[in-house]
Write a protein that holds these residues in place. Structure first.
Motif, short mmCIF file in Angstrom:
data_model
loop_
_atom_site.label_atom_id
_atom_site.label_comp_id
_atom_site.label_asym_id
_atom_site.label_seq_id
_atom_site.Cartn_x
_atom_site.Cartn_y
_atom_site.Cartn_z
N MET A 210 0.82 -1.21 0.00
CA MET A 210 0.00 0.00 0.00
C MET A 210 0.85 1.26 0.00
N GLN A 211 2.10 1.13 0.49
CA GLN A 211 2.92 2.31 0.57
C GLN A 211 4.32 1.97 0.06
N PRO A 212 5.05 2.94 -0.45
CA PRO A 212 6.40 2.70 -0.98
C PRO A 212 7.33 2.08 0.06
N LEU A 213 7.15 2.45 1.32
CA LEU A 213 8.02 1.90 2.37
C LEU A 213 7.85 0.38 2.48
N ASP A 214 6.59 -0.07 2.33
CA ASP A 214 6.35 -1.51 2.37
C ASP A 214 7.05 -2.23 1.22
N GLU A 215 7.01 -1.61 0.03
CA GLU A 215 7.67 -2.21 -1.13
C GLU A 215 9.17 -2.29 -0.93
N VAL A 216 9.74 -1.23 -0.39
CA VAL A 216 11.18 -1.22 -0.14
C VAL A 216 11.55 -2.28 0.89
N PHE A 217 10.76 -2.39 1.94
CA PHE A 217 11.03 -3.39 2.98
C PHE A 217 10.97 -4.80 2.40
N ARG A 218 9.96 -5.08 1.58
CA ARG A 218 9.83 -6.41 1.00
C ARG A 218 11.02 -6.74 0.11
N GLU A 219 11.41 -5.81 -0.74
CA GLU A 219 12.54 -6.04 -1.62
C GLU A 219 13.82 -6.28 -0.83
N GLN A 220 14.02 -5.53 0.21
CA GLN A 220 15.22 -5.72 1.04
C GLN A 220 15.23 -7.11 1.67
N GLN A 221 14.07 -7.53 2.16
CA GLN A 221 14.02 -8.86 2.77
C GLN A 221 14.28 -9.97 1.75
N MET A 222 13.73 -9.83 0.56
CA MET A 222 13.96 -10.83 -0.48
C MET A 222 15.43 -10.88 -0.87
N GLN A 223 16.06 -9.73 -1.02
CA GLN A 223 17.48 -9.69 -1.35
C GLN A 223 18.33 -10.30 -0.24
N SER A 224 17.95 -10.02 1.00
CA SER A 224 18.68 -10.60 2.13
C SER A 224 18.58 -12.12 2.12
N LEU A 225 17.39 -12.63 1.81
CA LEU A 225 17.23 -14.08 1.74
C LEU A 225 18.08 -14.68 0.63
N LEU A 226 18.12 -14.02 -0.52
CA LEU A 226 18.92 -14.52 -1.63
C LEU A 226 20.40 -14.52 -1.29
N TRP A 227 20.89 -13.45 -0.69
CA TRP A 227 22.31 -13.40 -0.30
C TRP A 227 22.63 -14.44 0.78
N ALA A 228 21.70 -14.59 1.73
CA ALA A 228 21.92 -15.60 2.78
C ALA A 228 21.94 -17.00 2.18
N GLY A 229 21.05 -17.25 1.20
CA GLY A 229 21.04 -18.56 0.56
C GLY A 229 22.31 -18.81 -0.22
N ALA A 230 22.77 -17.79 -0.96
CA ALA A 230 24.01 -17.94 -1.72
C ALA A 230 25.20 -18.20 -0.79
N LEU A 231 25.26 -17.46 0.31
CA LEU A 231 26.35 -17.66 1.26
C LEU A 231 26.28 -19.04 1.89
N ALA A 232 25.04 -19.48 2.23
CA ALA A 232 24.89 -20.82 2.81
C ALA A 232 25.32 -21.91 1.84
N LEU A 233 24.98 -21.73 0.56
CA LEU A 233 25.41 -22.70 -0.45
C LEU A 233 26.91 -22.73 -0.59
N LEU A 234 27.54 -21.56 -0.57
CA LEU A 234 29.00 -21.50 -0.69
C LEU A 234 29.67 -22.16 0.51
N VAL A 235 29.19 -21.84 1.71
CA VAL A 235 29.76 -22.45 2.92
C VAL A 235 29.51 -23.96 2.91
N GLY A 236 28.31 -24.37 2.49
CA GLY A 236 28.01 -25.79 2.43
C GLY A 236 28.91 -26.52 1.47
N ALA A 237 29.15 -25.93 0.29
CA ALA A 237 30.05 -26.56 -0.67
C ALA A 237 31.47 -26.66 -0.13
N LEU A 238 31.92 -25.61 0.56
CA LEU A 238 33.28 -25.63 1.14
C LEU A 238 33.40 -26.70 2.22
#
Length: 470
Positions: free
Chosen positions: A153-181
């Protein structure tokens, strides 16, 4: 395809694949949890916005309800009353917006009002409604609903959602890298340990039984299956090494035992061939004695080999041990008297005690003990045979008078070809295998045999056999 990969690659794929699967599952779970919570957050925000409208509806409903006379109010239906409320709000929102007290930018994609009885005052059907209650004097008078927002409903909500999705993607990529190592490190370590086991196994297969495994495999801190396999392999190597040493010692002992009579036979025959000695009766008797010694030695070696390999046949049956012992000792009485030895028998066990044994094999074990006592006991002397019981065991004790055996020799008496230097000389005629054969026979009967100094001054050998269960 997996069969073409190395063990390290297979381990890496297994560990990394499991890690990737778990990371994906966790990320999907976290994403679903986040979206659900975010949806709840949006619904809560929408309820707060609806609550503003519900307060206005409640205030106008109470005002109109209070101002309208009871007679007139009775003529109005609930729908007509609400229409009157809605018209008043619409009029005031144009003429007196301050009284309505609503945010001018407040808007909804759809808005529905239903009474407590379920009658719809206005609005369309809503598939996923967000609702609040409209109250008047503490009583529920209607339900106000709108659609669950599908977009922020508001731009702040959109920004918050995008930030959370990006954080999840980075966390997943880091977890995959650590898991492979981590998977690569674990696979490399396991591969190194397996390679060490492979090299050790190859050395054992090549006959190098004395190879030692790395402390990395045998350390006390290791508790996994590879460490257990390494310990089992090390134990097998130790056993094979001991067996090989015993085999070599056995072959050396056999060669040593055969060398003496063969040397005597060869020397005597060469002397006859060279004309140094005449083939008279004395020579023939000596040759016959050496031949008999060779025959006994070969027979004892064959018996011991069969006993150790489990090839000896046993015909077990119930055996009244006391009567059987009396019969065996009676056979040795003439020889004992001839050698000026007092052969005695004492039984403290009841006559009805039985053992489940092979009479012939047990006789062979007992004869070896009695022959040793007759061979080594100095005349005049005593040989004492005692039958007794201890719990569920039947004990047959054979002890003699001097000479005795030093304590350091007792634990070796049942080894092949073992003789004490002072009293058990090869010239006495023994093959050095009698006690070893007796031990194998006793163990085959689930019994035991041991030696200790005798109170008579010589040696005491005890045979322990289990009593037959009634």
């Amino acid at each position: 395809m997996l069969r073409r990969l190395s063990t390290q690659q297979q381990l890496f794929l297994a560990i990394a694949g499991t890690g990737v699967f778990l990371v994906i599952v966790v990320l999907l779970g976290v994403r679903s949890y986040f979206l659900q919570n975010f949806s709840d957050y949006l619904a809560e925000q929408e309820q707060r916005r609806l609550q503003q409208v519900a307060v206005v509806l409640s205030e106008y409903y109470e005002t109109i309800h209070r101002q309208m006379p009871a007679r007139v109010r009775a003529e109005f239906s609930e729908r007509e009353l609400w229409r009157q409320v809605i018209q008043t709000i619409q009029r005031d929102s144009v003429i007196n917006p301050e009284r309505v007290n609503l945010d001018p930018e407040l808007s909804f994609s759809a808005l529905t009002l239903e009474t407590v009885s379920g009658e719809r005052i206005f609005g369309p059907d809503i598939r996923e409604p967000v609702s609040v209650l409209v109250l008047a004097k503490g009583q529920i008078i209607a339900t106000l609903s709108t659609e669950l927002p599908t977009s922020q409903m508001q731009p702040l909500d959109e920004v918050f959602r995008e930030q959370q999705m990006q954080s999840l993607l980075w966390a997943g990529a880091l977890a995959l890298l650590v898991g492979a190592l981590v998977a690569w490190l674990i696979a490399s370590r396991l591969r190194a340990r397996l390679a060490l086991l492979k090299r050790t196994t190859q050395e054992i297969a090549a006959g190098n039984y004395s190879s030692e495994l790395s402390p990395r495999l045998l350390g006390s801190e290791q508790r996994d299956d590879i460490a257990e396999l390494a310990r089992a392999l090390q134990s097998m190597a130790t056993t094979l090494n001991n067996t090989e040493q015993q085999r070599r010692a056995f072959m050396a002992d056999i060669a040593h035992e055969l060398r003496t009579p063969l040397t005597v036979l060869k020397g005597e025959l060469e002397a006859v061939e060279d004309g140094i000695r005449e083939p008279d009766r004395v020579l023939c008797a000596r040759l016959q004695q050496q031949t008999e010694q060779l025959t006994r030695l070969v027979a004892d070696i064959d018996t011991l080999a069969q006993a150790q390999a489990g090839g000896m046949s046993y015909q077990r049956r119930s055996l009244a041990i006391r009567a059987w012992l009396e019969q065996q000792i009676a056979q040795f009485q003439p020889l004992a008297q001839q050698q000026q030895l007092d052969l005695r028998f004492t039984a403290t066990a009841a006559a009805e005690i039985t053992v489940f044994a092979d009479s012939a094999r047990l006789q062979q074990a007992l004869q070896n003990l009695l022959q040793n006592s007759l061979r080594y006991t100095q005349a005049p002397g005593v040989i004492q045979v005692t039958l007794t019981t201890s719990g569920t065991a039947v004990l047959i004790e054979v002890e003699d008078s001097a000479p005795g055996v030093a304590n350091e020799h007792l634990e070796h008496l049942f080894e092949r070809f073992y003789r004490t230097e002072s009293h058990r000389q090869r010239s006495s005629g023994g093959s050095g295998l009698g006690l070893a054969i007796s031990r194998q026979i006793c163990q085959a009967h689930q019994g035991d045999i041991c030696a200790e100094p005798s109170a008579l001054g010589g040696l005491k050998v005890t045979i322990s056999l289990p009593r037959e269960r009634s």
